[in-house]
Design a protein around this motif. Structure first.
Motif, PDB file in Angstrom:
ATOM      1  N   GLY A   3      -0.640  -8.643 -15.486  1.00 60.66           N
ATOM      2  CA  GLY A   3       0.142 -10.223 -16.020  1.00 60.66           C
ATOM      3  C   GLY A   3       1.218 -10.523 -14.032  1.00 60.66           C
ATOM      4  N   PHE A   4       1.654 -11.691 -14.062  1.00 60.45           N
ATOM      5  CA  PHE A   4       2.401 -12.008 -13.392  1.00 60.45           C
ATOM      6  C   PHE A   4       3.202 -11.182 -12.782  1.00 60.45           C
ATOM      7  CE2 PHE A   4       5.718 -14.811 -12.590  1.00 60.45           C
ATOM      8  CZ  PHE A   4       4.805 -15.773 -10.724  1.00 60.45           C
ATOM      9  N   GLY A   5       3.384 -11.328 -11.978  1.00 56.61           N
ATOM     10  CA  GLY A   5       4.736 -10.392 -11.859  1.00 56.61           C
ATOM     11  C   GLY A   5       4.411  -8.196 -11.571  1.00 56.61           C
ATOM     12  N   GLU A   6       2.749  -8.894 -12.393  1.00 56.06           N
ATOM     13  CA  GLU A   6       3.126  -6.975 -12.983  1.00 56.06           C
ATOM     14  C   GLU A   6       2.093  -6.254 -11.619  1.00 56.06           C
ATOM     15  OE1 GLU A   6       1.073  -4.054 -15.838  1.00 56.06           O
ATOM     16  OE2 GLU A   6       0.896  -6.445 -16.476  1.00 56.06           O
ATOM     17  N   THR A   7       2.672  -5.187 -10.994  1.00 57.67           N
ATOM     18  CA  THR A   7       1.555  -4.580  -9.708  1.00 57.67           C
ATOM     19  C   THR A   7       1.254  -3.089 -10.973  1.00 57.67           C
ATOM     20  OG1 THR A   7       3.509  -2.983  -8.831  1.00 57.67           O
ATOM     21  CG2 THR A   7       2.704  -5.370  -8.575  1.00 57.67           C
ATOM     22  N   ALA A   8       0.081  -2.722  -9.763  1.00 59.07           N
ATOM     23  CA  ALA A   8      -0.005  -1.341 -10.235  1.00 59.07           C
ATOM     24  C   ALA A   8      -1.300  -1.124  -8.886  1.00 59.07           C
ATOM     25  CB  ALA A   8      -1.659  -1.544 -11.563  1.00 59.07           C
ATOM     26  N   SER A   9      -0.773   0.191  -9.305  1.00 57.36           N
ATOM     27  CA  SER A   9      -1.437   1.163  -7.598  1.00 57.36           C
ATOM     28  C   SER A   9      -2.748   1.332  -7.874  1.00 57.36           C
ATOM     29  CB  SER A   9      -1.213   2.620  -7.231  1.00 57.36           C
ATOM     30  OG  SER A   9      -1.457   3.773  -8.367  1.00 57.36           O
ATOM     31  N   TYR A  10      -4.021   1.891  -6.768  1.00 57.47           N
ATOM     32  CA  TYR A  10      -5.093   1.843  -6.905  1.00 57.47           C
ATOM     33  C   TYR A  10      -5.128   3.149  -8.091  1.00 57.47           C
ATOM     34  CZ  TYR A  10      -5.295  -0.385  -2.879  1.00 57.47           C
ATOM     35  OH  TYR A  10      -5.028  -1.776  -2.198  1.00 57.47           O
ATOM     36  N   SER A  38      -0.850   0.314  -2.508  1.00 60.73           N
ATOM     37  CA  SER A  38      -1.078   1.816  -2.604  1.00 60.73           C
ATOM     38  C   SER A  38       0.052   2.308  -2.844  1.00 60.73           C
ATOM     39  CB  SER A  38      -1.453   1.666  -0.994  1.00 60.73           C
ATOM     40  OG  SER A  38      -1.161   2.811  -0.215  1.00 60.73           O
ATOM     41  N   SER A  39      -0.179   3.321  -2.997  1.00 63.99           N
ATOM     42  CA  SER A  39       0.577   4.264  -3.702  1.00 63.99           C
ATOM     43  C   SER A  39       2.018   4.583  -2.316  1.00 63.99           C
ATOM     44  CB  SER A  39       0.258   5.348  -4.469  1.00 63.99           C
ATOM     45  OG  SER A  39      -0.160   6.772  -3.460  1.00 63.99           O
ATOM     46  N   ASN A  40       1.682   4.679  -0.728  1.00 64.76           N
ATOM     47  CA  ASN A  40       2.722   4.472  -0.019  1.00 64.76           C
ATOM     48  C   ASN A  40       3.230   3.067   0.464  1.00 64.76           C
ATOM     49  OD1 ASN A  40       0.086   4.420   1.582  1.00 64.76           O
ATOM     50  ND2 ASN A  40       0.166   6.167   2.273  1.00 64.76           N
ATOM     51  N   GLY A  41       2.622   1.728  -0.417  1.00 67.78           N
ATOM     52  CA  GLY A  41       2.731   1.158   0.300  1.00 67.78           C
ATOM     53  C   GLY A  41       1.975  -0.387  -0.454  1.00 67.78           C
ATOM     54  N   ILE A  42       1.859  -0.991   0.682  1.00 68.12           N
ATOM     55  CA  ILE A  42       2.023  -2.247   0.147  1.00 68.12           C
ATOM     56  C   ILE A  42      -0.317  -2.629   0.127  1.00 68.12           C
ATOM     57  CG2 ILE A  42       1.270  -3.298   3.178  1.00 68.12           C
ATOM     58  CD1 ILE A  42       1.778  -6.131   1.227  1.00 68.12           C
ATOM     59  N   GLY A  43      -0.433  -1.688   0.982  1.00 75.93           N
ATOM     60  CA  GLY A  43      -1.851  -1.433   0.878  1.00 75.93           C
ATOM     61  C   GLY A  43      -3.041  -2.241   1.871  1.00 75.93           C
ATOM     62  N   GLY A  44      -3.773  -2.820   1.560  1.00 77.17           N
ATOM     63  CA  GLY A  44      -4.692  -3.925   3.000  1.00 77.17           C
ATOM     64  C   GLY A  44      -4.774  -4.945   1.630  1.00 77.17           C
ATOM     65  N   PHE A  45      -5.538  -6.000   2.336  1.00 74.33           N
ATOM     66  CA  PHE A  45      -6.061  -7.424   1.710  1.00 74.33           C
ATOM     67  C   PHE A  45      -7.209  -8.425   2.484  1.00 74.33           C
ATOM     68  CE2 PHE A  45      -4.641 -11.947  -0.033  1.00 74.33           C
ATOM     69  CZ  PHE A  45      -5.138 -11.457  -1.406  1.00 74.33           C
ATOM     70  N   THR A  46      -8.013  -8.450   1.920  1.00 76.04           N
ATOM     71  CA  THR A  46      -9.325  -9.492   2.580  1.00 76.04           C
ATOM     72  C   THR A  46      -8.602 -10.119   2.226  1.00 76.04           C
ATOM     73  OG1 THR A  46     -10.394  -7.289   2.399  1.00 76.04           O
ATOM     74  CG2 THR A  46     -11.244  -9.693   3.360  1.00 76.04           C
ATOM     75  N   SER A  47      -8.185 -11.349   3.483  1.00 77.21           N
ATOM     76  CA  SER A  47      -8.208 -13.164   4.186  1.00 77.21           C
ATOM     77  C   SER A  47      -7.422 -13.212   5.349  1.00 77.21           C
ATOM     78  CB  SER A  47      -6.956 -13.077   3.310  1.00 77.21           C
ATOM     79  OG  SER A  47      -6.013 -12.748   3.203  1.00 77.21           O
ATOM     80  N   ALA A  48      -8.018 -14.713   5.374  1.00 77.29           N
ATOM     81  CA  ALA A  48      -7.722 -14.964   6.733  1.00 77.29           C
ATOM     82  C   ALA A  48      -6.767 -14.783   6.920  1.00 77.29           C
ATOM     83  CB  ALA A  48      -8.017 -16.840   6.351  1.00 77.29           C
ATOM     84  N   ARG A  49      -5.300 -14.509   6.745  1.00 86.03           N
ATOM     85  CA  ARG A  49      -4.716 -14.142   6.974  1.00 86.03           C
ATOM     86  C   ARG A  49      -4.052 -12.608   7.107  1.00 86.03           C
ATOM     87  NH1 ARG A  49      -0.822 -19.566   6.809  1.00 86.03           N
ATOM     88  NH2 ARG A  49      -2.525 -20.891   8.001  1.00 86.03           N
ATOM     89  N   GLY A  50      -4.861 -11.234   5.846  1.00 90.14           N
ATOM     90  CA  GLY A  50      -4.924 -10.211   6.134  1.00 90.14           C
ATOM     91  C   GLY A  50      -3.487 -10.024   5.053  1.00 90.14           C
ATOM     92  N   VAL A  51      -2.968  -8.931   5.363  1.00 85.32           N
ATOM     93  CA  VAL A  51      -1.331  -8.732   4.278  1.00 85.32           C
ATOM     94  C   VAL A  51      -0.781  -9.402   4.407  1.00 85.32           C
ATOM     95  CG1 VAL A  51      -0.585  -6.594   4.261  1.00 85.32           C
ATOM     96  CG2 VAL A  51      -2.304  -6.270   4.794  1.00 85.32           C
ATOM     97  N   GLY A  52      -0.844 -10.133   5.299  1.00 86.35           N
ATOM     98  CA  GLY A  52       1.053 -11.082   5.485  1.00 86.35           C
ATOM     99  C   GLY A  52       0.573 -12.032   4.115  1.00 86.35           C
ATOM    100  N   THR A  53      -0.835 -12.473   3.520  1.00 86.19           N
ATOM    101  CA  THR A  53      -0.998 -13.384   2.560  1.00 86.19           C
ATOM    102  C   THR A  53      -1.088 -12.873   1.125  1.00 86.19           C
ATOM    103  OG1 THR A  53      -2.486 -14.445   3.711  1.00 86.19           O
ATOM    104  CG2 THR A  53      -3.165 -14.367   1.057  1.00 86.19           C
ATOM    105  N   LYS A  54      -1.148 -11.532   1.595  1.00 83.75           N
ATOM    106  CA  LYS A  54      -0.648 -10.718   0.157  1.00 83.75           C
ATOM    107  C   LYS A  54       0.595 -10.943   0.228  1.00 83.75           C
ATOM    108  CE  LYS A  54      -1.793  -6.148  -1.948  1.00 83.75           C
ATOM    109  NZ  LYS A  54      -2.444  -4.383  -1.904  1.00 83.75           N
ATOM    110  N   ARG A  55       1.776 -10.570   0.993  1.00 84.88           N
ATOM    111  CA  ARG A  55       3.049 -10.411   0.499  1.00 84.88           C
ATOM    112  C   ARG A  55       3.538 -11.823   0.264  1.00 84.88           C
ATOM    113  NH1 ARG A  55       4.980  -5.700   3.490  1.00 84.88           N
ATOM    114  NH2 ARG A  55       3.771  -5.349   5.599  1.00 84.88           N
ATOM    115  N   LEU A  56       2.516 -12.538   0.985  1.00 84.34           N
ATOM    116  CA  LEU A  56       2.949 -13.828   0.201  1.00 84.34           C
ATOM    117  C   LEU A  56       2.578 -14.214  -1.245  1.00 84.34           C
ATOM    118  CD1 LEU A  56       2.143 -16.344   3.137  1.00 84.34           C
ATOM    119  CD2 LEU A  56       4.431 -16.077   2.546  1.00 84.34           C
ATOM    120  N   LEU A  57       1.955 -13.544  -1.640  1.00 87.04           N
ATOM    121  CA  LEU A  57       0.690 -14.017  -2.837  1.00 87.04           C
ATOM    122  C   LEU A  57       2.394 -13.109  -3.827  1.00 87.04           C
ATOM    123  CD1 LEU A  57      -1.962 -13.434  -2.620  1.00 87.04           C
ATOM    124  CD2 LEU A  57      -1.226 -15.496  -3.581  1.00 87.04           C
ATOM    125  N   LEU A  58       2.555 -11.588  -3.238  1.00 86.11           N
ATOM    126  CA  LEU A  58       3.371 -10.892  -4.185  1.00 86.11           C
ATOM    127  C   LEU A  58       5.503 -11.629  -3.982  1.00 86.11           C
ATOM    128  CD1 LEU A  58       2.471  -7.300  -3.038  1.00 86.11           C
ATOM    129  CD2 LEU A  58       2.482  -8.101  -4.988  1.00 86.11           C
TER     130      LEU A  58
END
Length: 180
Positions: free
Chosen positions: A109-116, A152-172
């Motif tokens: 759900g919105f705002g919920e996270t899980a590890s790999y 990731s269990s030890n951080g944000i992990g990766g993200f495949t987008s035009a701006r990479g992990v920065g986009t993942k941070r924005l989404l989170l």
């Protein structure tokens, strides 16, 4: 289906330009976080499809996605916000394992996270965290299949987008998380 049957809509959001390619309301590919409309459209060039003027269904989808990607809106959003489980994705090329992972991610759900690793357990494959990571890395439907919620269990992990992990941070951040 032939590539000529696909439609592409490209639109601007708070996290950058987004492109959605679909056929008969089944999402084939989503690409996010581009600096310009041209960059977003060019990301689909291998499919030989150019941007179309949005039709009625596409306009509704664009509004939903853009609303979900609005900065500062997390406080006003309900748990059902940014949920696209009613949108079909083209999963014909996915294995059973990949489909299970995609379904599990869509159930976050919105705002919920899980590890790999947590997702591997949820789909009945403990110890398959790397395989889950591979499914997320190859996710053709970001936003619709919200892979940004998988960490990731030890951080944000990766993200495949035009701006990479920065986009993942924005989404989170949009969903109320601050990730170091």
């Amino acid at each position: 289906m032939s590539e000529s049957e696909f439609r592409l809509v490209v639109f601007e959001t708070d996290i950058g330009w987004v492109g959605v390619m679909h056929c008969d309301r089944v999402i084939h590919r989503v690409r996010i976080g581009f600096a310009s409309m041209l960059d977003a459209a060019m990301a689909f060039r291998e499919h030989r499809v150019g941007p179309d003027e949005p039709n009625g269904w596409e306009k509704k989808l664009i509004r939903r996605i853009a609303k979900g990607l609005t900065h500062g809106a997390a406080i006003s959003k309900s748990k059902s916000a940014f949920c696209f489980d009613d949108i079909d994705v083209d999963d014909d090329e996915l294995t059973d394992f990949q489909r299970k992972v995609v379904t599990a991610v869509r159930n976050l759900g919105f705002g919920e996270t899980a590890s790999y690793g947590e997702l591997a357990n949820r789909v009945g494959h403990p110890g398959a965290a790397r395989a889950v990571g591979t499914v997320m890395r190859k996710n053709r439907f970001p936003i619709i299949v919200p892979c940004h919620r998988v960490l990731s269990s030890n951080g944000i992990g990766g993200f495949t987008s035009a701006r990479g992990v920065g986009t993942k941070r924005l989404l989170l951040q949009i969903e109320g998380h601050e990730i170091d």
